[in-house]
Motif scaffolding. Structure first.
Motif, PDB file in Angstrom:
ATOM      1  N   LYS A  59       8.614 -11.410   6.115  1.00 14.18           N
ATOM      2  CA  LYS A  59       7.004 -11.573   6.055  1.00 14.18           C
ATOM      3  C   LYS A  59       6.532 -10.759   4.927  1.00 14.18           C
ATOM      4  CE  LYS A  59       6.244 -12.957  10.742  1.00 14.18           C
ATOM      5  NZ  LYS A  59       5.418 -12.684  12.149  1.00 14.18           N
ATOM      6  N   GLY A  60       7.420 -10.212   4.107  1.00 16.02           N
ATOM      7  CA  GLY A  60       7.157  -9.616   2.832  1.00 16.02           C
ATOM      8  C   GLY A  60       6.908  -8.179   2.632  1.00 16.02           C
ATOM      9  N   ILE A  61       7.279  -7.531   3.869  1.00 18.30           N
ATOM     10  CA  ILE A  61       6.972  -5.759   4.018  1.00 18.30           C
ATOM     11  C   ILE A  61       8.295  -5.465   3.148  1.00 18.30           C
ATOM     12  CG2 ILE A  61       7.486  -4.083   5.522  1.00 18.30           C
ATOM     13  CD1 ILE A  61       6.004  -5.475   7.824  1.00 18.30           C
ATOM     14  N   PRO A  62       7.877  -4.607   2.322  1.00 16.33           N
ATOM     15  CA  PRO A  62       9.211  -3.781   1.419  1.00 16.33           C
ATOM     16  C   PRO A  62      10.287  -3.290   2.358  1.00 16.33           C
ATOM     17  CG  PRO A  62       7.089  -3.001   0.650  1.00 16.33           C
ATOM     18  CD  PRO A  62       6.903  -3.833   1.813  1.00 16.33           C
ATOM     19  N   ILE A  63      11.773  -3.470   1.671  1.00 15.63           N
ATOM     20  CA  ILE A  63      12.874  -2.897   2.468  1.00 15.63           C
ATOM     21  C   ILE A  63      12.665  -1.735   3.013  1.00 15.63           C
ATOM     22  CG2 ILE A  63      14.155  -2.669   0.396  1.00 15.63           C
ATOM     23  CD1 ILE A  63      15.400  -4.032   3.737  1.00 15.63           C
ATOM     24  N   GLY A  64      12.284  -0.751   1.987  1.00 15.04           N
ATOM     25  CA  GLY A  64      12.038   0.589   2.330  1.00 15.04           C
ATOM     26  C   GLY A  64      11.323   1.048   3.536  1.00 15.04           C
ATOM     27  N   THR A  65      10.079   0.167   3.444  1.00  8.83           N
ATOM     28  CA  THR A  65       9.144   0.330   4.691  1.00  8.83           C
ATOM     29  C   THR A  65       9.685   0.033   5.875  1.00  8.83           C
ATOM     30  OG1 THR A  65       7.245  -0.232   2.914  1.00  8.83           O
ATOM     31  CG2 THR A  65       6.783  -0.123   5.226  1.00  8.83           C
ATOM     32  N   PHE A  96      13.977   3.924  -1.182  1.00 10.81           N
ATOM     33  CA  PHE A  96      14.457   2.504  -0.943  1.00 10.81           C
ATOM     34  C   PHE A  96      13.511   1.594  -1.639  1.00 10.81           C
ATOM     35  CE2 PHE A  96      16.583   3.885   3.137  1.00 10.81           C
ATOM     36  CZ  PHE A  96      17.913   3.521   2.562  1.00 10.81           C
ATOM     37  N   ASN A  97      12.273   1.752  -1.373  1.00  9.85           N
ATOM     38  CA  ASN A  97      11.179   0.663  -2.132  1.00  9.85           C
ATOM     39  C   ASN A  97      11.381   0.800  -3.730  1.00  9.85           C
ATOM     40  OD1 ASN A  97      10.254  -0.337   0.203  1.00  9.85           O
ATOM     41  ND2 ASN A  97       8.663   1.246   0.340  1.00  9.85           N
ATOM     42  N   PHE A  98      11.629   2.130  -4.249  1.00 13.27           N
ATOM     43  CA  PHE A  98      11.861   2.370  -5.755  1.00 13.27           C
ATOM     44  C   PHE A  98      13.138   1.484  -6.191  1.00 13.27           C
ATOM     45  CE2 PHE A  98      13.677   4.747  -9.083  1.00 13.27           C
ATOM     46  CZ  PHE A  98      12.711   4.481 -10.101  1.00 13.27           C
ATOM     47  N   LEU A  99      14.475   1.784  -5.342  1.00 14.21           N
ATOM     48  CA  LEU A  99      15.684   1.337  -5.783  1.00 14.21           C
ATOM     49  C   LEU A  99      15.808  -0.288  -5.539  1.00 14.21           C
ATOM     50  CD1 LEU A  99      18.135   3.913  -4.391  1.00 14.21           C
ATOM     51  CD2 LEU A  99      17.243   3.787  -6.815  1.00 14.21           C
ATOM     52  N   MET A 100      14.937  -0.843  -4.456  1.00 10.74           N
ATOM     53  CA  MET A 100      15.320  -2.177  -4.272  1.00 10.74           C
ATOM     54  C   MET A 100      13.904  -3.087  -4.763  1.00 10.74           C
ATOM     55  SD  MET A 100      18.327  -1.822  -2.789  1.00 10.74           S
ATOM     56  CE  MET A 100      18.225  -3.404  -2.197  1.00 10.74           C
ATOM     57  N   LEU A 160       9.532  13.800   7.501  1.00  7.72           N
ATOM     58  CA  LEU A 160       9.314  13.715   6.023  1.00  7.72           C
ATOM     59  C   LEU A 160      10.600  13.238   5.475  1.00  7.72           C
ATOM     60  CD1 LEU A 160       7.680  17.289   5.908  1.00  7.72           C
ATOM     61  CD2 LEU A 160       6.688  15.122   5.457  1.00  7.72           C
ATOM     62  N   LEU A 161      11.740  13.647   5.983  1.00 14.17           N
ATOM     63  CA  LEU A 161      12.935  12.890   5.127  1.00 14.17           C
ATOM     64  C   LEU A 161      12.979  11.334   5.568  1.00 14.17           C
ATOM     65  CD1 LEU A 161      15.488  15.605   6.477  1.00 14.17           C
ATOM     66  CD2 LEU A 161      14.778  15.094   4.223  1.00 14.17           C
ATOM     67  N   ILE A 162      12.797  10.631   6.467  1.00 14.33           N
ATOM     68  CA  ILE A 162      12.508   9.363   6.489  1.00 14.33           C
ATOM     69  C   ILE A 162      11.288   8.805   5.521  1.00 14.33           C
ATOM     70  CG2 ILE A 162      11.966   7.572   8.117  1.00 14.33           C
ATOM     71  CD1 ILE A 162      13.253   8.997  10.160  1.00 14.33           C
ATOM     72  N   VAL A 163      10.405   9.537   5.349  1.00 22.19           N
ATOM     73  CA  VAL A 163       9.360   8.992   4.527  1.00 22.19           C
ATOM     74  C   VAL A 163       9.963   8.937   3.077  1.00 22.19           C
ATOM     75  CG1 VAL A 163       7.223   9.622   3.479  1.00 22.19           C
ATOM     76  CG2 VAL A 163       7.366   9.478   6.114  1.00 22.19           C
ATOM     77  N   PHE A 164      10.520   9.917   2.855  1.00 19.63           N
ATOM     78  CA  PHE A 164      10.954  10.178   1.262  1.00 19.63           C
ATOM     79  C   PHE A 164      12.189   9.025   1.179  1.00 19.63           C
ATOM     80  CE2 PHE A 164      14.702  11.670  -1.409  1.00 19.63           C
ATOM     81  CZ  PHE A 164      13.761  11.926  -2.496  1.00 19.63           C
ATOM     82  N   SER A 165      13.113   9.046   2.185  1.00 17.77           N
ATOM     83  CA  SER A 165      13.880   7.677   2.134  1.00 17.77           C
ATOM     84  C   SER A 165      13.350   6.341   1.856  1.00 17.77           C
ATOM     85  CB  SER A 165      14.906   7.660   3.282  1.00 17.77           C
ATOM     86  OG  SER A 165      15.520   8.814   3.400  1.00 17.77           O
ATOM     87  N   SER A 188       0.949  -1.327   0.048  1.00 18.29           N
ATOM     88  CA  SER A 188       0.066  -0.035   0.043  1.00 18.29           C
ATOM     89  C   SER A 188       0.761   1.135  -0.051  1.00 18.29           C
ATOM     90  CB  SER A 188      -0.842  -0.124   1.285  1.00 18.29           C
ATOM     91  OG  SER A 188      -0.170  -0.301   2.423  1.00 18.29           O
ATOM     92  N   TRP A 189       0.338   2.491  -0.735  1.00 15.13           N
ATOM     93  CA  TRP A 189       0.986   3.534  -0.623  1.00 15.13           C
ATOM     94  C   TRP A 189       1.314   4.132   0.738  1.00 15.13           C
ATOM     95  CZ3 TRP A 189      -0.841   7.869   1.242  1.00 15.13           C
ATOM     96  CH2 TRP A 189      -2.312   7.943   1.614  1.00 15.13           C
ATOM     97  N   TRP A 190       0.389   3.884   1.388  1.00 17.40           N
ATOM     98  CA  TRP A 190       0.572   4.540   2.862  1.00 17.40           C
ATOM     99  C   TRP A 190       1.542   3.734   3.837  1.00 17.40           C
ATOM    100  CZ3 TRP A 190      -1.385   0.800   5.933  1.00 17.40           C
ATOM    101  CH2 TRP A 190      -2.274  -0.051   5.574  1.00 17.40           C
TER     102      TRP A 190
END
Length: 322
Positions: free
Chosen positions: A266-272, A318-322, A309-314, A235-237
């Protein structure tokens, strides 16, 4: 030694049972209270010597007037990366930086990076996720501190420091000027420096105890998997939710790495998952309580909002790169 003392006091003298929620919470409280008060006194003592013997005004002018092209934020963030402090343990050094006249944005760069990146967490990351994720994590932690410090410096937030800190700054400048005129030997200055350091400890001890008590309760009574259900896999959120769930937690980077490993498994994206980790170790409710002694609530809110906000952006990156 501090952990051994805490174990002896809590489990042998007070006879709490190891492994129980109450026993672990009390042990955490004793350990962190002793550690942070010791750090605060030691760092205040060192900064007192620095203020007495080094031209702090020149350092302040150098950092605020010269075009250093961001290097001051880089070195502050790098120093934060090599100091093995959690978010609450970083605050004594933060107070020392402010008292020494270091620009607020530079001190924020240290405060952001110090709990995020340390050698223990990097070693664990290497073993769990490999060198690619570890490299991205370490570099992003330093960059996060640099960007956060630079952004916060642009806001000129010194006016939102607490009256207690402003009094410390004025007192430090007066004492430094007086000592320079008198040329007082170090052995004669040391008792006054030690007394001032102890005064700083007494000034913040209530906030330290309250903050660590909150952290101890979270540490002992909130299960590690409590927030896992709120982190959506795709999910986006998911990333913002991870940050919101991570802020109430209180743990150091080494302690949270195994939790992140479970999340990813358990399947949670690395960036999240990394966003959750950064929020947990870089921002916490106990940290906010400790910071209340040196900042107004408005400054604390600006600091937490900017870093979040910076952590959310990171996390999204991460999710985009990984």
């Amino acid at each position: 030694m501090i952990q051994d003392f805490a174990d002896w006091l809590v489990f042998s003298v007070l006879e709490f049972s190891p492994g129980t929620r109450l026993g672990e919470a009390v042990n955490f409280f004793v350990y962190d209270t002793v550690k942070i008060l010791f750090l605060l006194y030691a760092i205040s003592l060192v900064m007192g010597v620095v203020n007495a013997y080094f031209p702090v005004d020149r350092i302040r002018v150098f950092l605020t007037t010269r075009k250093l092209y961001g290097l001051q934020y880089f070195f502050a963030a790098l120093f934060g990366a090599v100091t093995p402090f959690c978010s609450c343990s970083s605050i004594p050094l933060f107070i020392g930086f402010v008292k020494g006249g270091i620009p607020l944005g530079v001190t924020f760069a240290f405060l952001i990076t110090s709990p995020l990146v340390n050698e223990v967490a990097i070693a664990m990351f290497l073993g769990v996720f490999g060198w690619e994720v570890t490299a991205i994590y370490a570099v992003s932690g330093v960059v996060l501190g640099m960007v956060g410090g630079a952004v916060l410096q642009r806001f000129r937030l010194e006016r939102f420091l607490s009256p207690w800190v402003k009094d410390l700054l004025s007192q430090s400048e007066r004492e430094s000027a007086a000592w320079e005129k008198k040329h007082v030997p170090f052995k004669d200055r040391l008792p006054e420096i030690a007394s001032d350091a102890w005064g700083i400890v007494k000034g913040v001890v209530l906030y330290v105890v309250i903050g660590i008590a909150v952290g101890a309760g979270i540490h002992g009574y909130v299960p590690e998997g409590f927030f896992e259900q709120y982190l959506g896999a795709e999910s986006w959120w998911g990333v913002p939710a991870a940050v919101l769930c991570g802020v109430p937690m209180y743990a150091n980077a080494a302690g949270i790495v195994p939790v992140i490993q479970v999340f990813v498994a358990k399947g949670i994206p690395i960036g999240t998952a990394l966003a959750f980790m950064m929020a947990t170790v870089g921002l916490s409710l106990p940290e906010a309580i400790l910071l209340k002694k040196v900042m107004t609530w408005k400054l604390i809110g600006i600091f937490f909002a900017t870093v979040s906000l910076l952590i959310v952006f990171s996390g999204y990156l991460f999710n985009f790169l990984m």
